[in-house]
Structures are given as structure tokens and as C-alpha cells.
Design a protein around this motif. Structure first.
Motif, PDB file in Angstrom:
ATOM      1  N   PHE A 116     134.783 -24.346   4.181  1.00 51.80           N
ATOM      2  CA  PHE A 116     133.620 -24.584   5.032  1.00 51.80           C
ATOM      3  C   PHE A 116     133.136 -23.235   5.547  1.00 51.80           C
ATOM      4  N   GLY A 117     131.817 -23.007   5.515  1.00 45.12           N
ATOM      5  CA  GLY A 117     131.366 -21.708   5.982  1.00 45.12           C
ATOM      6  C   GLY A 117     129.911 -21.407   5.733  1.00 45.12           C
ATOM      7  N   ASP A 118     129.610 -20.095   5.699  1.00 41.56           N
ATOM      8  CA  ASP A 118     128.248 -19.604   5.532  1.00 41.56           C
ATOM      9  C   ASP A 118     128.178 -18.713   4.293  1.00 41.56           C
ATOM     10  N   SER A 119     127.286 -17.709   4.297  1.00 39.82           N
ATOM     11  CA  SER A 119     127.110 -16.875   3.102  1.00 39.82           C
ATOM     12  C   SER A 119     128.345 -16.068   2.747  1.00 39.82           C
ATOM     13  N   ASN A 120     129.247 -15.887   3.713  1.00 43.06           N
ATOM     14  CA  ASN A 120     130.476 -15.161   3.419  1.00 43.06           C
ATOM     15  C   ASN A 120     131.357 -15.894   2.422  1.00 43.06           C
ATOM     16  N   SER A 121     131.096 -17.198   2.218  1.00 41.77           N
ATOM     17  CA  SER A 121     131.916 -17.951   1.266  1.00 41.77           C
ATOM     18  C   SER A 121     131.127 -18.965   0.454  1.00 41.77           C
ATOM     19  N   ASP A 122     129.796 -18.859   0.438  1.00 46.62           N
ATOM     20  CA  ASP A 122     128.961 -19.760  -0.359  1.00 46.62           C
ATOM     21  C   ASP A 122     129.061 -19.375  -1.831  1.00 46.62           C
ATOM     22  N   ALA A 137     124.919 -20.525   2.542  1.00 47.91           N
ATOM     23  CA  ALA A 137     124.385 -19.333   3.188  1.00 47.91           C
ATOM     24  C   ALA A 137     123.489 -19.730   4.352  1.00 47.91           C
ATOM     25  N   GLY A 138     123.650 -19.049   5.488  1.00 45.76           N
ATOM     26  CA  GLY A 138     122.842 -19.336   6.661  1.00 45.76           C
ATOM     27  C   GLY A 138     123.383 -20.435   7.546  1.00 45.76           C
ATOM     28  N   SER A 139     124.558 -20.982   7.224  1.00 45.00           N
ATOM     29  CA  SER A 139     125.110 -22.078   8.014  1.00 45.00           C
ATOM     30  C   SER A 139     125.608 -21.604   9.373  1.00 45.00           C
ATOM     31  N   THR A 140     125.569 -22.507  10.322  1.00 45.87           N
ATOM     32  CA  THR A 140     126.057 -22.268  11.673  1.00 45.87           C
ATOM     33  C   THR A 140     127.035 -23.374  12.057  1.00 45.87           C
ATOM     34  N   ILE A 141     127.755 -23.148  13.133  1.00 45.98           N
ATOM     35  CA  ILE A 141     128.614 -24.209  13.669  1.00 45.98           C
ATOM     36  C   ILE A 141     127.741 -25.239  14.381  1.00 45.98           C
ATOM     37  N   ARG A 142     126.879 -24.771  15.251  1.00 46.27           N
ATOM     38  CA  ARG A 142     125.956 -25.674  15.963  1.00 46.27           C
ATOM     39  C   ARG A 142     124.661 -25.820  15.162  1.00 46.27           C
ATOM     40  N   PRO A 143     124.131 -27.035  15.035  1.00 53.45           N
ATOM     41  CA  PRO A 143     122.852 -27.205  14.348  1.00 53.45           C
ATOM     42  C   PRO A 143     121.764 -26.392  15.042  1.00 53.45           C
ATOM     43  N   GLN A 144     120.872 -25.813  14.230  1.00 54.75           N
ATOM     44  CA  GLN A 144     119.789 -25.005  14.767  1.00 54.75           C
ATOM     45  C   GLN A 144     118.464 -25.759  14.670  1.00 54.75           C
ATOM     46  N   ASN A 145     117.646 -25.597  15.682  1.00 53.83           N
ATOM     47  CA  ASN A 145     116.348 -26.273  15.710  1.00 53.83           C
ATOM     48  C   ASN A 145     115.313 -25.436  14.953  1.00 53.83           C
ATOM     49  N   SER A 170     120.585 -22.316   7.564  1.00 54.04           N
ATOM     50  CA  SER A 170     120.781 -23.475   6.690  1.00 54.04           C
ATOM     51  C   SER A 170     120.771 -24.776   7.484  1.00 54.04           C
ATOM     52  N   PRO A 171     120.218 -25.846   6.906  1.00 59.43           N
ATOM     53  CA  PRO A 171     120.310 -27.164   7.553  1.00 59.43           C
ATOM     54  C   PRO A 171     121.717 -27.746   7.460  1.00 59.43           C
ATOM     55  N   LEU A 221     144.699 -26.619   1.171  1.00 67.80           N
ATOM     56  CA  LEU A 221     144.409 -25.572   2.145  1.00 67.80           C
ATOM     57  C   LEU A 221     142.952 -25.730   2.593  1.00 67.80           C
ATOM     58  N   TYR A 222     142.720 -25.731   3.906  1.00 67.84           N
ATOM     59  CA  TYR A 222     141.382 -25.861   4.464  1.00 67.84           C
ATOM     60  C   TYR A 222     140.976 -24.514   5.062  1.00 67.84           C
ATOM     61  N   THR A 223     139.934 -23.905   4.501  1.00 67.44           N
ATOM     62  CA  THR A 223     139.541 -22.562   4.902  1.00 67.44           C
ATOM     63  C   THR A 223     138.183 -22.568   5.601  1.00 67.44           C
ATOM     64  N   PHE A 224     138.035 -21.634   6.551  1.00 60.62           N
ATOM     65  CA  PHE A 224     136.819 -21.567   7.362  1.00 60.62           C
ATOM     66  C   PHE A 224     136.385 -20.115   7.541  1.00 60.62           C
ATOM     67  N   ASP A 225     135.102 -19.872   7.330  1.00 60.31           N
ATOM     68  CA  ASP A 225     134.499 -18.570   7.637  1.00 60.31           C
ATOM     69  C   ASP A 225     133.094 -18.858   8.153  1.00 60.31           C
ATOM     70  N   ILE A 226     132.964 -19.092   9.432  1.00 60.94           N
ATOM     71  CA  ILE A 226     131.692 -19.533  10.011  1.00 60.94           C
ATOM     72  C   ILE A 226     131.655 -19.155  11.490  1.00 60.94           C
ATOM     73  N   GLY A 227     130.454 -18.949  12.005  1.00 59.87           N
ATOM     74  CA  GLY A 227     130.287 -18.585  13.414  1.00 59.87           C
ATOM     75  C   GLY A 227     129.385 -17.378  13.603  1.00 59.87           C
ATOM     76  N   GLN A 228     129.339 -16.507  12.610  1.00 60.93           N
ATOM     77  CA  GLN A 228     128.521 -15.302  12.709  1.00 60.93           C
ATOM     78  C   GLN A 228     127.043 -15.641  12.926  1.00 60.93           C
ATOM     79  N   ASN A 229     126.561 -16.660  12.207  1.00 59.72           N
ATOM     80  CA  ASN A 229     125.141 -17.015  12.329  1.00 59.72           C
ATOM     81  C   ASN A 229     124.810 -17.661  13.661  1.00 59.72           C
ATOM     82  N   ASP A 230     125.784 -18.274  14.322  1.00 62.26           N
ATOM     83  CA  ASP A 230     125.542 -18.795  15.664  1.00 62.26           C
ATOM     84  C   ASP A 230     125.240 -17.646  16.619  1.00 62.26           C
ATOM     85  N   LEU A 231     125.983 -16.555  16.488  1.00 56.22           N
ATOM     86  CA  LEU A 231     125.726 -15.389  17.325  1.00 56.22           C
ATOM     87  C   LEU A 231     124.386 -14.762  16.954  1.00 56.22           C
TER      88      LEU A 231
END
Length: 312
Positions: free
Chosen positions: A46-52, A118-126, A135-136, A178-188
């Protein structure tokens, strides 16, 4: 004499980063928890462009060059010229590269699936991908995609005669994966666009609340081993340096935006604390907190020593 101002002639950044990842894997190094056995039948990421590994390309527009050109020698759906850290993780675990869940062309999910976009966030963005660049498919959507994937996989195995069974993991392997996560950067990053640094800092607990809920939901679905990257030095990204309002003392000795990196460090501190709390709440879980920030910042600060003009 080498011109340091030219585009650096060096290995792809993901290949450089694999050195730090290899150390983590080989020595089982993590801030929280003990690295369990590395015999995993599958990876769910699960993640953003760092792992898409192809979701945005499959869903909207193909990622532009240098998409995959130095390793795959063709478009690979990666926002990278070579492999990503998730690719190296798969290699180290002797598993195939993860196919994007949203890519329907010639895909197999027998040993895992990648829900990152790519472009994913933890919190949905408006906002939208084309208007705001986000990303939606935020983490809550990725989680719903995983739950549907797991349900449909169980149904296929219960039917018993589906010709597609070989493309999906055995249901019992979901709890062994194994469940991997790289997400949160786009929220900031989203916060820095519309809020003050202090307001972004104040939003961190809510961001991590939603991240924690996703971990808990996966745990209740049977997941047990979680490999979690903290966020990188966002203040070192080119767009941060270009668009952050310049003030005296804002940049550190490596040309990175200090206030943004300080917020990223606070995010990581609170993320680490959350992992400690989750280990108490989820007694059967192994939560491995991986310090990607330090590895990336060290590569940036020692770029010339590594043979690069500048690393981002």
C-alpha cells in the motif's frame, strides 16, 4: 574535469537506496519489533509513487519517461527510471515483482498485489489527480480494494473449478503474507500547499489515526506482519526547494528546506510512537518500523561522495 552542475552520471536513485534496504533486510534492523522469518508466500503493498508499479499508468495516463528505461528498458508504470524499493524487497524475498491491482493486462496476483498509486495520501483529498496532483486512491480506498480482492479470491477457491485460480494466492496465505506500507509524504505535501507549517504539524495526529485504523482493519482480516516505511526528507525534493517561500535560514547545509524536514521528522516520531501503541493493541502482530528518512538524507548529504552531483 567533471562538471558537477550537469545532470549527474550515476546509478538510478532506487538502486542507490537498495544499499540501505539491503542492510535492513540482512541484519533485521528496525526501530520497533524483531524481523520475523523472511519466508513469505506473498506481499501486499500500500502506498504512493514510492511503490507504484503501474496503477496510475493503467488507470489514467502512462507515466512519462524515464519510466523504467534503465532496468526494464520499456515503460514499467514506475515513477522511476529503474526499480523501486518494493521491487528490491520482492527480489530479496525471492518473489516476483508485484503487479498493480488496477492493471488488468496480463497480470498475476499469485504471490501478492500492489495497491499503491502515485499521488496517494493517507487522508482523502478534496481535489483531483489532474487538478491537484493527488490520487483518488487514498489509503482507505486501497484498503477497500484489498478487502474486495481477498473476498473474491476466497470465492474463487470455494468454487473450486475456476480457470483463474492459478492467478491468485491460496486463501490461507493472506495471514502468512508480508504487508508493506510507504505512504504519508503526500499528506504533508498537500498540507504545505494550503496551511502553515504549524498547521501541518497539528494535522499529523489525525493522519496517523487513519493510518492506524487501516493497520487494525488488516490485522482483523488476518494480517500479521507489517513492514512500514517512515516518510522521507520532503524538504529535499526539488519542488519543495523551488516553491517554499524563501527566508534566511530556511535552507540547511545540503540545500533542503529545514522547516519541511522538521515536520517530516515530527511525523516520523509520532509514527514510531503509534507503532509502539499498536504492538500493545495487536499482540500477535509484528510491526517493523523502517527508517527510510535517515537513509535518504544521508544519500543526499553525501551525494558527491557517492559519485553524484546531486541526489533528490
Amino acid at each position: 574535469m567533471r562538471d558537477e552542475n550537469k545532470y549527474f552520471k550515476a546509478m538510478p536513485i532506487a538502486r542507490i537506496l537498495v544499499l540501505g534496504f539491503s542492510i535492513l533486510v540482512l541484519h533485521g534492523r528496525s526501530e520497533i519489533g524483531i524481523l520475523p522469518s523472511c519466508n513469505y508466500p506473498a506481499i501486499f503493498n500500500f502506498g504512493d509513487s514510492n511503490s507504484d508499479t503501474g496503477a496510475i499508468s493503467a488507470s489514467f495516463l502512462q507515466v512519462l519517461p524515464p519510466n523504467g528505461e534503465t532496468f526494464f528498458h520499456k515503460p514499467s508504470g514506475r515513477v522511476c527510471d529503474g526499480r523501486l524499493l518494493i521491487d528490491f524487497i520482492a527480489e530479496k524475498l525471492m518473489l516476483p515483482y508485484l503487479n498493480a491491482y488496477l492493471d488488468s493486462i496480463g497480470t498475476s496476483f499469485h504471490q501478492g498485489a500492489n495497491f499503491a498509486t502515485a499521488g496517494s495520501t493517507i487522508r482523502p483529498q478534496n481535489t483531483s489527480l489532474f487538478w491537484g496532483g493527488f490520487s483518488p486512491f487514498s489509503l482507505n480506498v486501497q484498503l477497500r480494494q484489498f478487502l474486495q480482492f481477498k473476498t473474491r479470491t476466497n470465492e474463487l477457491y470455494n468454487e473450486g473449478k475456476s480457470p483463474f485460480i492459478s492467478n491468485f494466492p491460496n486463501p490461507e496465505e493472506f495471514s502468512k503474507a508480508l504487508y508493506t506500507f510507504d505512504i504519508g509524504q503526500n499528506d504533508l505535501a498537500a498540507g504545505f500547499r494550503s496551511m502553515s507549517d504549524d498547521q501541518v504539524r497539528e494535522s499529523i495526529p489525525d493522519i496517523l489515526n487513519q493510518f492506524s485504523l487501516a493497520i487494525q482493519e488488516l490485522y482483523h482480516q488476518g494480517a500479521r506482519v507489517f513492514w512500514i516505511h517512515n516518510t522521507g526528507p520532503i524538504g529535499c525534493l526539488p519542488y519543495s526547494v523551488m516553491f517554499y517561500p524563501f527566508k534566511s535560514g530556511n535552507l540547511d547545509q545540503n540545500g533542503c528546506v529545514k522547516p519541511q524536514n522538521e515536520v517530516a521528522q515530527e511525523f516520523n516520531r509520532q509514527l514510531k510512537d503509534r507503532m509502539t501503541q499498536l504492538r500493545q493493541q495487536l499482540p500477535s502482530a509484528a510491526l517493523i518500523y523502517v527508517d527510510v528518512y535517515s537513509t535518504k538524507y544521508r544519500l543526499i548529504s553525501e551525494a558527491k561522495k557517492q559519485g553524484c552531483g546531486r541526489v533528490y
